[in-house]
Design an enzyme around this catalytic site. Structure first.
Site, PDB file in Angstrom:
ATOM      1  N   TYR A 109       3.296  34.315 -16.422  1.00 14.86           N
ATOM      2  CA  TYR A 109       2.513  34.515 -15.194  1.00 14.86           C
ATOM      3  C   TYR A 109       3.449  35.000 -14.094  1.00 14.86           C
ATOM      4  O   TYR A 109       4.558  34.482 -13.930  1.00 14.86           O
ATOM      5  CB  TYR A 109       1.854  33.195 -14.752  1.00 14.86           C
ATOM      6  N   GLU A 197      -0.669  40.287  -8.577  1.00  8.16           N
ATOM      7  CA  GLU A 197      -0.580  39.334  -9.684  1.00  8.16           C
ATOM      8  C   GLU A 197      -0.564  40.082 -11.010  1.00  8.16           C
ATOM      9  O   GLU A 197      -1.363  40.997 -11.221  1.00  8.16           O
ATOM     10  CB  GLU A 197      -1.797  38.399  -9.636  1.00  8.16           C
TER      11      GLU A 197
END
Ligand code: ADP
Ligand code: MG
Length: 390
Positions: A109, A197
């Site tokens: 992530y 992101e």
């Protein structure tokens, strides 16, 4: 303002972030054609909506045949996809992205957000990606690494390397990660983003880093100086009530209740919503009409609030400092007449020219409900709503 995955990927790819080759399609046939054009033997078909959690919701699928790509895309187009983040009404799919399937050894992530506490851009990363950051923060908080970037220095090479090592990356992966981090930082800083992101950022079978998903949000207040970003806006992905408000230049956020709110000042709007809840009601929206609200602007605010079919009563709460109560009152009366309203409207005015404002309301002959305090206004709005319901 949010943009689509494929748009964020285009921005990040131009800055050097490695990702699978892909193509956009507006029809099932075009999706099949994209797969043929890309070549290879496996593709991932991805619904382009402004939401994460598409994988779990059936909006991302691995396909092994061109026909499968076409058929699966056919099930997505025109459909409303409901994910954990969209709410029950979901988001309409009008575009799909077809890209080569990657061989995944590990999912990481990576996110860039604004840390309001340190007033700086912060990197959040985890060696356990794939799931949404909220779930990650709940189930595996210890895996999260955070790093704050000094705006005067920018993202320093040593910081990027430290983060890469902290994620367990080794050898050539470290240099790849440094490049990805720098590209994301540049995209964030240079384009007035509020969020970048990549989830998942994967380590492939051959040990390379590849971005399989990308998400970016932008500061709406900076769009005037980012015309190429403003062009990426997709109204089909917005709450129609909010698109209406954005076009009118009003700060509006749609909510689930039935008490429509027209208020000046964000703080007062928040306080009013709290008071409505305290009185046992549910606000239908947050709306700040701003400081110098003219009668036209008040009328526009009424139309925006009324574009929400759930609204059963409207509460107007104005504390006039820069504003003038008589102006607002005029706007309320005008809007009430022009829109041929039948809903109860509770009006609470305070501040500059309040007597004049109250006189206009009283002499209008309209069934407007007046209140002197915020608490009284909230109580009256809740009562008016109950009266209507019974
Ligand atoms: P969302 O975050 O909306 O669920 P993602 O783009 O992250 O959508 O896709 C969900 C999952 O699908 C990813 O975590 C990954 O496991 C898989 N996936 C996405 N793109 C690819 C790809 N190109 N190759 C292989 N798997 C993929
Ligand atoms: Mg994702």
């Amino acid at each position: 303002m949010d943009i689509h995955e494929y748009q964020a990927k285009e921005i990040l790819a131009a800055l050097g972030v490695p990702m699978p080759r892909g193509g956009l399609a507006y029809s099932p046939e075009q999706a099949g054609y994209r797969a043929r054009e890309l070549g290879g033997s496996a593709w991932v078909v991805k619904a382009q909506i402004h939401s994460g959690g598409r994988g779990e919701a059936g909006g991302v699928k691995l396909c092994r045949f061109e026909e499968e790509v076409r058929d699966y895309a056919g099930t997505l187009f025109g459909r409303s996809l409901v994910t954990k983040q969209t709410g029950a009404q979901g988001k309409q799919v009008y575009r799909v992205w077809v890209e080569g399937a990657s061989d995944i050894a590990q999912e990481l992530y990576l996110g860039f957000v604004l840390d309001r506490k340190s007033e700086r851009i912060m990197i959040v990363a985890s060696a356990h990606g794939g799931m949404e950051i909220e779930d990650l923060a709940e189930t595996d908080p210890d895996s999260l690494r955070r790093m704050v970037i000094d705006p005067a220095v920018g993202l320093a090479e040593y910081q990027a390397r430290e983060l890469a090592f902290g994620l367990g990356l080794r050898g050539g992966q470290v240099a790849q990660m440094v490049n990805i981090l720098r590209a994301c930082y540049r995209a964030y800083r240079d384009l007035d983003a509020t969020m970048v992101e990549i989830n998942p950022l994967v380590v492939t079978g051959t040990g390379d880093l590849v971005a399989l998903d990308a998400k970016m949000s932008f500061d709406t207040n900076a769009l005037y100086r980012r015309p190429q970003i403003a062009e990426l806006r997709d109204p089909s992905q917005e709450d129609p009530r909010e698109s209406h408000a954005a076009d009118a230049g009003l700060a509006y956020v749609g909510l689930d209740g039935d008490i429509g709110c027209i208020i000046n000042g964000a703080g007062l709007a928040m306080a009013t919503m709290d008071m409505i809840k305290l009185a046992g009601g549910e606000p239908a929206n947050f709306l700040d009409i701003g400081g110098g609200a003219s009668p036209e602007r008040v009328a526009q605010a009424f139309r925006t609030v009324l574009s929400d079919g759930n609204v059963s009563v409207i509460l107007v709460n104005i504390f006039a400092g820069i504003n003038r109560c008589d102006w607002v009152a005029e706007g309320v009366v005008k809007a009430y007449r022009a829109e041929k309203l039948t809903l109860p409207v509770v009006v609470r005015l305070a501040g500059t020219n309040v007597e004049e404002g109250r006189r206009i309301i009283a002499e209008s002959g309209l069934p407007l409900i007046t209140a002197d305090t915020l608490a009284e206004a909230a109580d009256k709005a809740v009562a008016a709503r109950l009266d209507r319901a019974s």
